[in-house]
Design an enzyme around this catalytic site. Structure first.
Site, mmCIF file in Angstrom:
data_model
loop_
_atom_site.group_PDB
_atom_site.id
_atom_site.type_symbol
_atom_site.label_atom_id
_atom_site.label_comp_id
_atom_site.label_asym_id
_atom_site.label_seq_id
_atom_site.Cartn_x
_atom_site.Cartn_y
_atom_site.Cartn_z
ATOM 1 N N LYS A 126 0.856 -1.187 0.000
ATOM 2 C CA LYS A 126 0.000 0.000 0.000
ATOM 3 C C LYS A 126 0.887 1.231 0.000
ATOM 4 O O LYS A 126 2.017 1.188 0.518
ATOM 5 C CB LYS A 126 -0.856 0.009 1.284
ATOM 6 C CG LYS A 126 -2.124 0.800 1.177
ATOM 7 C CD LYS A 126 -3.304 -0.061 0.731
ATOM 8 C CE LYS A 126 -4.614 0.669 0.778
ATOM 9 N NZ LYS A 126 -5.756 -0.180 0.488
ATOM 10 N N GLY B 157 -22.829 5.202 5.374
ATOM 11 C CA GLY B 157 -22.001 5.815 4.324
ATOM 12 C C GLY B 157 -22.522 5.390 2.969
ATOM 13 O O GLY B 157 -22.529 4.197 2.656
ATOM 14 N N VAL B 158 -23.026 6.370 2.179
ATOM 15 C CA VAL B 158 -23.505 6.014 0.833
ATOM 16 C C VAL B 158 -22.661 6.747 -0.207
ATOM 17 O O VAL B 158 -23.158 7.558 -0.984
ATOM 18 C CB VAL B 158 -25.021 6.267 0.619
ATOM 19 C CG1 VAL B 158 -25.808 4.997 0.815
ATOM 20 C CG2 VAL B 158 -25.570 7.379 1.492
ATOM 21 N N GLY B 159 -21.358 6.467 -0.175
ATOM 22 C CA GLY B 159 -20.413 7.059 -1.121
ATOM 23 C C GLY B 159 -20.295 6.214 -2.382
ATOM 24 O O GLY B 159 -21.263 5.569 -2.810
ATOM 25 N N HIS B 160 -19.097 6.180 -2.960
ATOM 26 C CA HIS B 160 -18.901 5.517 -4.262
ATOM 27 C C HIS B 160 -19.334 4.051 -4.255
ATOM 28 O O HIS B 160 -20.054 3.603 -5.134
ATOM 29 C CB HIS B 160 -17.428 5.607 -4.672
ATOM 30 C CG HIS B 160 -17.007 7.002 -4.997
ATOM 31 N ND1 HIS B 160 -16.180 7.740 -4.184
ATOM 32 C CD2 HIS B 160 -17.330 7.801 -6.030
ATOM 33 C CE1 HIS B 160 -15.998 8.934 -4.717
ATOM 34 N NE2 HIS B 160 -16.693 9.003 -5.835
ATOM 35 N N VAL B 161 -18.884 3.295 -3.262
ATOM 36 C CA VAL B 161 -19.213 1.864 -3.251
ATOM 37 C C VAL B 161 -20.669 1.661 -2.855
ATOM 38 O O VAL B 161 -21.433 0.960 -3.541
ATOM 39 C CB VAL B 161 -18.287 1.082 -2.276
ATOM 40 C CG1 VAL B 161 -18.723 -0.375 -2.197
ATOM 41 C CG2 VAL B 161 -16.831 1.173 -2.717
ATOM 42 N N ALA B 162 -21.081 2.293 -1.751
ATOM 43 C CA ALA B 162 -22.404 1.990 -1.206
ATOM 44 C C ALA B 162 -23.541 2.482 -2.109
ATOM 45 O O ALA B 162 -24.614 1.878 -2.127
ATOM 46 C CB ALA B 162 -22.539 2.563 0.198
ATOM 47 N N TYR B 163 -23.317 3.556 -2.852
ATOM 48 C CA TYR B 163 -24.358 3.996 -3.791
ATOM 49 C C TYR B 163 -24.655 2.868 -4.782
ATOM 50 O O TYR B 163 -25.816 2.534 -5.045
ATOM 51 C CB TYR B 163 -23.899 5.264 -4.522
ATOM 52 C CG TYR B 163 -24.782 5.631 -5.693
ATOM 53 C CD1 TYR B 163 -26.070 6.125 -5.478
ATOM 54 C CD2 TYR B 163 -24.348 5.450 -7.004
ATOM 55 C CE1 TYR B 163 -26.892 6.431 -6.558
ATOM 56 C CE2 TYR B 163 -25.165 5.759 -8.081
ATOM 57 C CZ TYR B 163 -26.437 6.250 -7.853
ATOM 58 O OH TYR B 163 -27.256 6.540 -8.916
#
Ligand code: NAD
Ligand code: LEU
Length: 364
Positions: free
Chosen positions: A80, A180-186
């Protein structure tokens, strides 16, 4: 922090500090283990409170990638990069090109991609300096933003966990609380809504909440209430360490299955979920879709092949639960066991002498 002591404890290979005065680059590249292949893991850009905190994060996240890649069946080790800086203010072409040059200097021991705070556009800049980057724009024949694919994998893994918890993998009518409804969760919510799940969402970003309410008929709650809502499945898709002493007693769900990395604050919280009868889908097994997708670029990206591989998260998750049952251990430990057993087996296999096209004399 006592760096070599920590590296010794978890058998790390390499830690590289990268500095470029002109662009302001302060980055840490960590390679944990390359038994299975070159280390692949994203670049995180974050405003760390201290240099020690950034080094610790790089070490912890790199080791997480070793387990994620191994459990996903990829021929890749774990690594990483952490860039110290504010992704909203400190990004520049010079900064990412400087980072790209340091990655190139590792000659393929480490391959990067997106992580929190970095985007496809940043990977495109890194690509100007190194071929050891994935998650680059589709215009370059690459896979692009990994988030929708991560979401698909989380959806599949959630179904597998539901099969174990409810005896049936259908999510129709299930109440899913999404943090959390960001990039993945949306994108995850899209799949859940299409299958007929009922969604309860929260986010510190009101625009993200509004979008989920409008598009999926989700019920919105405030961020501090998400642990208390009546639900079948709790899906952490924002932060790490949210499964802890304080939250576990508030959870009403039968399943915890979400995209966030490092969901358990400490290992004991995996045991506590088990004792409470909650099925925990280990984070690095369920959220491997993104890395599976970008890893496909190393073979010349093929979307169908990548998506077929992401579908295996369903069976992989069932395998983790089988190991847990067989060995009488919590699921987080079963996932670690699955990853460690694969690395140990391959370490043995790969120790067989092979000339590999070079002069045999170069192996003296
Ligand atoms: N993007 C990927 O492909 C990928 C792959 C593997 C793992 N992950 C992990 O999944 C998680 C989500 O990733 P993402 O790419 O969707 O990130 P993101 O930043 O797009 O989404 C995270 C969302 O969580 C919200 N949030 C932050 N703090 C919150 C809080 N206290 N309460 C409620 N909401 C809060 C943010 O406002 C944001 O909308 C991260 O932990 C990431 O490490 C992402
Ligand atoms: C390689 C990346 C797409 C990996 C992703 N950031 C993760 O944590 O899995």
């Amino acid at each position: 922090m006592k760096i070599f002591e920590y590296m010794g404890k978890y058998d790390y290979e390499q830690l590289v500090l990268c500095h470029d005065e002109q662009s302001g680059l302060k980055a840490i590249i960590c390679i944990h283990d390359t038994t299975l292949g070159p280390a692949l893991g994203g670049t995180r850009m974050w405003t760390y409170d201290s240099e020690d905190a950034a080094i610790e994060d790089a070490l912890r996240l790199a080791r997480g990638m070793t387990y994620k890649n191994a459990a996903a069946g990829l021929n890749l080790g774990g690594g990483k990069t952490v860039v110290i800086g504010d992704p909203k203010k400190d990004k520049s072409e010079a900064l990412f090109r400087a980072l790209g040059r340091y990655i190139q200097g590792l000659n393929g021991r480490y391959i990067t991609a997106e992580d929190v705070g970095t985007t496809v556009e940043d990977m495109d800049i890194i690509r100007e300096e190194t071929k050891y980057v994935t998650g680059v724009s589709p215009a370059f024949g690459s896979s692009g933003n990994p988030s929708p694919v991560t979401a698909y994998g989380v959806y599949k893994g959630m179904k597998a966990a539901s099969k174990v918890a409810f005896g049936d993998d259908s999510l129709k009518g299930k109440v899913v609380a999404v943090q959390g409804v960001g990039h993945v969760a949306y994108n995850l919510c899209k799949h859940l809504h299409a299958e007929g799940a009922k969604l309860i969402v929260t986010d510190i970003n009101q625009a993200n909440v509004d979008r989920a309410v409008q598009e999926f008929g989700a019920e919105a709650v405030s961020p501090d209430k998400i642990y208390d809502v009546d639900c079948d499945i709790f899906s952490p898709c924002a932060l790490g360490a949210i499964i802890n002493d304080e939250t576990i007693e508030r959870l009403t769900c039968k399943v915890v299955a979400g995209a966030a990395n490092n969901q358990l604050k400490e290992e004991k919280h995996g045991e506590m979920l088990e004792q409470k009868g909650i099925i925990y889908a280990p984070d690095y097994v369920i959220n491997a879709g993104g890395v599976i997708n970008v890893a496909d670029e190393l073979y010349g990206y093929n979307r169908d092949r990548a998506m077929k591989r992401v579908e295996t998260i369903y069976d992989n998750m069932l395998k983790v639960f089988e190991i847990a049952k067989r060995d009488g251990i919590p699921s987080y430990k079963a996932a670690d066991r699955m990853a460690e057993e694969r690395i140990a087996a391959m370490r043995k296999t790969r120790s067989t002498f092979l000339v590999n096209g070079q002069s045999i004399l170069s192996h003296r």
